[in-house]
Design a protein around this motif. Structure first.
Motif, PDB file in Angstrom:
ATOM      1  N   THR A  96     125.134 -17.138  74.675  1.00 22.50           N
ATOM      2  CA  THR A  96     124.738 -15.809  75.139  1.00 22.50           C
ATOM      3  C   THR A  96     125.870 -14.854  74.800  1.00 22.50           C
ATOM      4  OG1 THR A  96     123.566 -16.827  76.992  1.00 22.50           O
ATOM      5  CG2 THR A  96     123.995 -14.456  77.138  1.00 22.50           C
ATOM      6  N   THR A  97     125.547 -13.754  74.096  1.00 25.22           N
ATOM      7  CA  THR A  97     126.593 -12.824  73.664  1.00 25.22           C
ATOM      8  C   THR A  97     126.265 -11.407  74.119  1.00 25.22           C
ATOM      9  OG1 THR A  97     125.601 -12.210  71.532  1.00 25.22           O
ATOM     10  CG2 THR A  97     126.928 -14.240  71.583  1.00 25.22           C
ATOM     11  N   GLY A  98     127.314 -10.587  74.186  1.00 25.03           N
ATOM     12  CA  GLY A  98     127.125  -9.179  74.517  1.00 25.03           C
ATOM     13  C   GLY A  98     126.837  -8.343  73.296  1.00 25.03           C
ATOM     14  N   SER A  99     127.213  -8.858  72.116  1.00 22.13           N
ATOM     15  CA  SER A  99     126.950  -8.155  70.853  1.00 22.13           C
ATOM     16  C   SER A  99     126.751  -9.194  69.764  1.00 22.13           C
ATOM     17  CB  SER A  99     128.112  -7.216  70.508  1.00 22.13           C
ATOM     18  OG  SER A  99     129.314  -7.960  70.409  1.00 22.13           O
ATOM     19  N   GLN A 100     126.360  -8.729  68.604  1.00 25.51           N
ATOM     20  CA  GLN A 100     126.019  -9.634  67.510  1.00 25.51           C
ATOM     21  C   GLN A 100     127.261 -10.361  67.000  1.00 25.51           C
ATOM     22  OE1 GLN A 100     124.004  -7.638  64.281  1.00 25.51           O
ATOM     23  NE2 GLN A 100     122.704  -9.412  63.910  1.00 25.51           N
ATOM     24  N   LEU A 101     127.110 -11.655  66.722  1.00 26.71           N
ATOM     25  CA  LEU A 101     128.210 -12.428  66.148  1.00 26.71           C
ATOM     26  C   LEU A 101     128.375 -12.092  64.673  1.00 26.71           C
ATOM     27  CD1 LEU A 101     127.602 -15.998  67.674  1.00 26.71           C
ATOM     28  CD2 LEU A 101     129.326 -14.316  68.365  1.00 26.71           C
ATOM     29  N   ASP A 102     129.586 -12.271  64.168  1.00 29.24           N
ATOM     30  CA  ASP A 102     129.870 -12.095  62.745  1.00 29.24           C
ATOM     31  C   ASP A 102     129.486 -13.393  62.038  1.00 29.24           C
ATOM     32  OD1 ASP A 102     130.889 -11.785  60.210  1.00 29.24           O
ATOM     33  OD2 ASP A 102     132.771 -10.868  60.872  1.00 29.24           O
ATOM     34  N   ILE A 103     128.233 -13.451  61.607  1.00 27.33           N
ATOM     35  CA  ILE A 103     127.697 -14.697  61.047  1.00 27.33           C
ATOM     36  C   ILE A 103     128.450 -15.136  59.776  1.00 27.33           C
ATOM     37  CG2 ILE A 103     125.635 -15.829  60.146  1.00 27.33           C
ATOM     38  CD1 ILE A 103     125.560 -15.284  63.158  1.00 27.33           C
ATOM     39  N   PRO A 104     128.722 -14.213  58.813  1.00 25.16           N
ATOM     40  CA  PRO A 104     129.482 -14.643  57.623  1.00 25.16           C
ATOM     41  C   PRO A 104     130.853 -15.224  57.971  1.00 25.16           C
ATOM     42  CG  PRO A 104     128.433 -12.527  57.226  1.00 25.16           C
ATOM     43  CD  PRO A 104     128.256 -12.821  58.684  1.00 25.16           C
ATOM     44  N   ALA A 105     131.511 -14.650  58.978  1.00 25.30           N
ATOM     45  CA  ALA A 105     132.820 -15.173  59.387  1.00 25.30           C
ATOM     46  C   ALA A 105     132.683 -16.561  59.988  1.00 25.30           C
ATOM     47  CB  ALA A 105     133.476 -14.226  60.390  1.00 25.30           C
ATOM     48  N   LEU A 106     131.623 -16.758  60.787  1.00 26.19           N
ATOM     49  CA  LEU A 106     131.377 -18.093  61.338  1.00 26.19           C
ATOM     50  C   LEU A 106     131.191 -19.108  60.213  1.00 26.19           C
ATOM     51  CD1 LEU A 106     128.856 -17.734  64.315  1.00 26.19           C
ATOM     52  CD2 LEU A 106     131.168 -18.664  64.407  1.00 26.19           C
ATOM     53  N   TYR A 107     130.442 -18.716  59.198  1.00 18.62           N
ATOM     54  CA  TYR A 107     130.175 -19.629  58.091  1.00 18.62           C
ATOM     55  C   TYR A 107     131.462 -19.951  57.330  1.00 18.62           C
ATOM     56  CZ  TYR A 107     127.923 -21.864  54.157  1.00 18.62           C
ATOM     57  OH  TYR A 107     127.556 -22.780  53.206  1.00 18.62           O
ATOM     58  N   ARG A 108     132.285 -18.924  57.113  1.00 20.62           N
ATOM     59  CA  ARG A 108     133.555 -19.163  56.398  1.00 20.62           C
ATOM     60  C   ARG A 108     134.452 -20.106  57.181  1.00 20.62           C
ATOM     61  NH1 ARG A 108     133.136 -13.590  55.434  1.00 20.62           N
ATOM     62  NH2 ARG A 108     134.628 -13.131  57.105  1.00 20.62           N
ATOM     63  N   THR A 109     134.451 -19.987  58.495  1.00 19.13           N
ATOM     64  CA  THR A 109     135.351 -20.797  59.326  1.00 19.13           C
ATOM     65  C   THR A 109     134.827 -22.216  59.512  1.00 19.13           C
ATOM     66  OG1 THR A 109     136.005 -18.804  60.529  1.00 19.13           O
ATOM     67  CG2 THR A 109     136.543 -20.924  61.549  1.00 19.13           C
ATOM     68  N   TYR A 110     133.533 -22.346  59.790  1.00 17.52           N
ATOM     69  CA  TYR A 110     132.995 -23.648  60.198  1.00 17.52           C
ATOM     70  C   TYR A 110     132.041 -24.278  59.184  1.00 17.52           C
ATOM     71  CZ  TYR A 110     134.889 -22.199  64.691  1.00 17.52           C
ATOM     72  OH  TYR A 110     135.720 -21.782  65.689  1.00 17.52           O
ATOM     73  N   GLY A 111     131.554 -23.501  58.233  1.00 16.93           N
ATOM     74  CA  GLY A 111     130.655 -24.054  57.232  1.00 16.93           C
ATOM     75  C   GLY A 111     129.224 -24.230  57.707  1.00 16.93           C
ATOM     76  N   PHE A 112     128.868 -23.614  58.843  1.00 21.05           N
ATOM     77  CA  PHE A 112     127.488 -23.698  59.305  1.00 21.05           C
ATOM     78  C   PHE A 112     127.088 -22.392  59.970  1.00 21.05           C
ATOM     79  CE2 PHE A 112     130.051 -25.445  62.802  1.00 21.05           C
ATOM     80  CZ  PHE A 112     129.668 -24.620  63.831  1.00 21.05           C
ATOM     81  N   ASN A 122     120.284  -7.370  76.702  1.00 21.09           N
ATOM     82  CA  ASN A 122     121.723  -7.186  76.928  1.00 21.09           C
ATOM     83  C   ASN A 122     122.599  -7.656  75.776  1.00 21.09           C
ATOM     84  OD1 ASN A 122     121.139  -6.300  79.604  1.00 21.09           O
ATOM     85  ND2 ASN A 122     120.854  -8.445  80.183  1.00 21.09           N
ATOM     86  N   GLY A 123     122.009  -8.251  74.763  1.00 19.08           N
ATOM     87  CA  GLY A 123     122.823  -8.764  73.659  1.00 19.08           C
ATOM     88  C   GLY A 123     122.009  -9.681  72.778  1.00 19.08           C
ATOM     89  N   PHE A 124     122.513 -10.899  72.570  1.00 19.62           N
ATOM     90  CA  PHE A 124     121.844 -11.843  71.682  1.00 19.62           C
ATOM     91  C   PHE A 124     121.926 -13.253  72.258  1.00 19.62           C
ATOM     92  CE2 PHE A 124     122.830  -8.290  69.004  1.00 19.62           C
ATOM     93  CZ  PHE A 124     121.809  -8.236  68.053  1.00 19.62           C
ATOM     94  N   ILE A 146     129.550 -14.557  76.057  1.00 14.51           N
ATOM     95  CA  ILE A 146     129.470 -14.490  77.510  1.00 14.51           C
ATOM     96  C   ILE A 146     129.354 -15.904  78.075  1.00 14.51           C
ATOM     97  CG2 ILE A 146     128.059 -13.693  79.465  1.00 14.51           C
ATOM     98  CD1 ILE A 146     127.215 -11.325  77.642  1.00 14.51           C
ATOM     99  N   GLU A 147     128.497 -16.716  77.446  1.00  9.89           N
ATOM    100  CA  GLU A 147     128.315 -18.098  77.890  1.00  9.89           C
ATOM    101  C   GLU A 147     127.935 -18.961  76.700  1.00  9.89           C
ATOM    102  OE1 GLU A 147     126.001 -20.207  81.573  1.00  9.89           O
ATOM    103  OE2 GLU A 147     124.730 -19.151  80.157  1.00  9.89           O
ATOM    104  N   LEU A 148     128.480 -20.162  76.646  1.00  3.67           N
ATOM    105  CA  LEU A 148     128.079 -21.156  75.648  1.00  3.67           C
ATOM    106  C   LEU A 148     127.802 -22.439  76.409  1.00  3.67           C
ATOM    107  CD1 LEU A 148     127.736 -21.806  72.587  1.00  3.67           C
ATOM    108  CD2 LEU A 148     130.041 -22.772  72.686  1.00  3.67           C
ATOM    109  N   LYS A 149     126.544 -22.842  76.409  1.00  2.75           N
ATOM    110  CA  LYS A 149     126.127 -23.951  77.262  1.00  2.75           C
ATOM    111  C   LYS A 149     125.426 -25.014  76.430  1.00  2.75           C
ATOM    112  CE  LYS A 149     123.812 -24.687  81.726  1.00  2.75           C
ATOM    113  NZ  LYS A 149     123.006 -24.043  82.773  1.00  2.75           N
ATOM    114  N   GLU A 150     125.853 -26.270  76.630  1.00  2.37           N
ATOM    115  CA  GLU A 150     125.177 -27.351  75.932  1.00  2.37           C
ATOM    116  C   GLU A 150     123.740 -27.454  76.427  1.00  2.37           C
ATOM    117  OE1 GLU A 150     125.592 -32.159  75.038  1.00  2.37           O
ATOM    118  OE2 GLU A 150     127.215 -31.106  76.077  1.00  2.37           O
TER     119      GLU A 150
END
Length: 261
Positions: A96-112, A122-124, A146-150
């Motif tokens: 759960t996020t308050g704003s949009q994640l930087d998807i290209p940056a996530l891909y560069r860092t983690y490869g997925f 309220n966000g995404f 805001i929250e990351l839940k398995e």
């Protein structure tokens, strides 16, 4: 779905090219934690055809083992899976996020990438199919989170899954998703599964209406007997049967990215 996945495409191969091939004899039986290449098993939506549907998974249990998932964690013979370390396995998380994640940056860092992004008031919301404990910890520290839940399925709820971005009503007309987890009469799901004994050569199993879904394919498809279930009675090769002797060893294969496997 995308062509090429045997579940979606009943002809995920080319028939025009026919090359000679040699199938190596089995030199040893699969052992726990081996990576195994095997034909796609017959299931309710696709019939395996020799050489045409290779799958690559890890052997997590061998004949005679008892396999169980408790709240998404793998147990073999009542003990937590230790050799690989379950913390290195990949699990499904909802962010759960308050704003949009930087998807290209996530891909560069983690490869997925997350498999789904849904805008909320309220966000995404983001659906991540394959985070290890380590990557989950790092993503949880991103400023937008805001929250990351398995994601853990509730106990005793049949597993239901939909194709990403597919029309749900169209999909459910084709496949009864309430019966998508083997064996179909248990009410198990991806995170609460078993205990299930992996059949071993020589096991004598009880056959009745409750146990038949667990063994019917072994008897009819893998050990090639004529199986009938009529008037509440089970017949094998024409003879009424209340038990069956398993004729070969079986193995459980699961992908390391379990929640997307």
């Amino acid at each position: 779905g995308e062509k090429g996945n045997p579940k979606d495409d009943p002809k995920s191969y080319a028939e025009g090219v026919k090359l000679p091939y040699l199938r190596l004899l089995q030199l040893k039986k699969p052992k726990k934690n081996d990576i195994v290449v095997f034909n796609y098993p017959q299931d309710s939506v696709h019939t395996a055809i020799d050489r045409k549907d290779p799958y690559v998974k890890r052997c997590v249990a061998v004949a005679g083992d008892v396999l169980e998932f408790r709240a998404g964690k793998l147990f073999i013979n009542g003990k937590p899976e230790q050799i690989l370390g379950d913390q290195q396995m990949q699990h499904k998380y909802i962010a759960t996020t308050g704003s949009q994640l930087d998807i290209p940056a996530l891909y560069r860092t983690y490869g997925f990438l997350p498999v789904q992004e849904v805008q909320t008031q309220n966000g995404f919301l983001y659906d991540f199919q394959g985070l290890t404990d380590k990557t989950a910890k790092e993503i949880r520290e991103l400023p937008q989170i805001i929250e990351l839940k398995e994601h853990i399925w509730e106990k005793d709820t049949p597993g239901v899954s939909y194709k990403v971005n597919a029309a749900r009503d169209a999909y459910t007309k084709n496949i009864d998703t309430t019966q998508s987890i083997f064996p179909i009469n248990k009410g198990w799901n991806q995170d609460w599964y078993g205990p299930l004994r992996i059949p071993k050569k020589g096991d004598v199993v009880t056959l009745n209406q409750e146990t038949l879904p667990e063994y019917q394919w072994i008897i009819s498809e893998y050990e090639h007997h004529h199986l009938e279930n009529k008037n509440g009675k089970i017949f094998i090769d024409g003879k009424e049967s209340t038990q069956y002797t398993i004729q070969q060893d079986y193995y459980m294969m699961i992908g390391d990215n379990r929640d997307a496997s």
